[in-house]
Enzyme design. Structure first.
Site, short mmCIF file in Angstrom:
data_model
loop_
_atom_site.label_atom_id
_atom_site.label_comp_id
_atom_site.label_asym_id
_atom_site.label_seq_id
_atom_site.Cartn_x
_atom_site.Cartn_y
_atom_site.Cartn_z
N ASP A 27 0.86 -1.17 0.00
CA ASP A 27 0.00 0.00 0.00
C ASP A 27 0.91 1.23 0.00
OD1 ASP A 27 -1.78 -2.09 0.55
OD2 ASP A 27 -3.04 -0.84 1.83
N LYS A 43 -6.87 3.30 -3.54
CA LYS A 43 -7.28 3.30 -2.13
C LYS A 43 -7.52 4.73 -1.69
CE LYS A 43 -5.33 2.04 2.42
NZ LYS A 43 -4.20 1.37 3.09
N LYS A 65 -10.24 0.25 -2.57
CA LYS A 65 -10.16 0.03 -1.12
C LYS A 65 -10.48 1.33 -0.37
CE LYS A 65 -6.97 -1.28 2.62
NZ LYS A 65 -5.61 -1.79 2.95
#
Length: 335
Positions: free
Chosen positions: A167, A235, A271
């Site tokens: 991430d 995300k 996400k």
């Protein structure tokens, strides 16, 4: 994704933007995207947030939410012991009920990856195969304020330690200054750092930190930029900045993913992370995904919740349902 896949992604990006990935070309493409109707987006999100879910679907929805959670600990005081406890919770969310599904992944700082991998043991692997992934935040999370060399080393170290997913955070300062080429190139190089010696690669989630992007148009542009550069997921947030995930922002990102799929046939994950704490809220996101990109996105390699406290509320609702005391009042409207 292999090195060959990376080359294909780069070629596709050049074709779509009409040239090389420099500031001018990217600016022409990104600022040529249709503007976001903020009122319309909010109305769509509000409508989806009140969509009913059938009584017979309650148990399915709760289990689906659990299976899509990235159970997270990202604190300066994290220890191997805390990570082992997190992994235990991820594998056995409700010790009193073995039918409870596992979460999709545990998300930790890079130096905690070995502890997570060791604690998972044989349970470590692809969540689409019923196992639990290890995700690591990288690239000077959460600020992204570091040299590219540091960001790449951060990523490579986590992958070498056994991380299945990275991430990363984008350089929001560069993005807001219009330095789109810099942001694009960093994502490309971090993606390359995710490739393992055997040619396989960790999945890359690109954190936009939407709370700092100021406008829906910027969220849309950043989403397209991240996908063009090769992100496997987009995300919303680090969870360290307010506002974090919101339903309108997530809907907008899902619409970008839907449009990308229609254009290229490629499926990109989404996400939302930060601020999703209740089953009631999580169901709203579940409905929004199903209605925007389709139910096929409701699987771990295409949708995740980034959360540290959501699981506890979902388990509470699940236990109420199993005991027969559940009324549905903690949800969106029930048929």
């Amino acid at each position: 994704m292999t090195s060959t896949d990376l080359a294909v992604t780069s070629d596709r990006a050049r074709e779509l933007i009409g040239g090389e990935s420099d500031d001018a070309t990217l600016r022409r493409f990104l600022h040529g995207l249709p503007g976001v109707d903020a009122v319309g987006l909010t109305q769509r999100a509000d409508g989806l947030g009140t969509r009913s879910i059938k009584t017979t679907s309650k148990a399915w929805a709760l289990d689906k939410i659990i299976s899509l959670i990235d159970l997270t600990t990202l604190e300066g005081a994290d220890t191997p012991g805390k990570v082992r406890s997190l992994v235990s919770k991820a594998v056995h969310p409700d010790a009193s009920d073995p039918s409870t599904p596992q979460v999709a992944a545990v998300c930790v700082y890079g130096d905690m990856v070995p502890a997570a991998v060791e604690a998972l043991g044989a349970r470590h692997g692809d969540p689409d195969d019923g196992l639990v992934s290890v995700a690591a935040v990288a690239t000077a999370f959460p600020s992204g304020r570091a040299s590219l060399a540091v960001k790449l080393a951060d990523t490579a170290d986590a992958v070498a330690a056994g991380a299945d997913e990275i991430d990363m955070v984008i350089d929001r300062g560069a993005f807001l200054a219009g330095n789109y080429g810099k942001v694009f190139d960093e994502i490309v190089q971090v993606k390359q750092a995710c490739v393992r010696p055997d040619g396989t690669a960790a999945s890359l989630k690109v954190i936009l930190e939407t709370g700092e992007l100021n406008t829906y148009d910027n969220v849309k542009r950043a989403s397209w930029l991240a996908i063009l550069a090769g992100g496997d997921f987009i995300k919303t947030s680090t969870g360290k900045v307010a506002p974090a995930a919101t339903l309108p922002v997530t809907l907008l990102m899902l619409e970008v993913v839907r449009d990308w799929h229609r254009l290229t046939g490629e499926k990109i994950g989404v996400k939302p992370a930060g601020g999703i704490r209740t089953a009631k809220d999580a169901v709203k996101y579940l409905v929004t995904v199903a209605e925007t990109t389709g139910e096929e996105w409701l699987q771990p390699h295409l949708f995740r919740y980034g959360a540290s406290s959501l699981l506890n509320d979902v388990l509470r609702q699940r236990q109420k349902l199993a005991s027969g005391h559940y009324t549905g009042t903690d949800y969106v409207t029930i048929d």
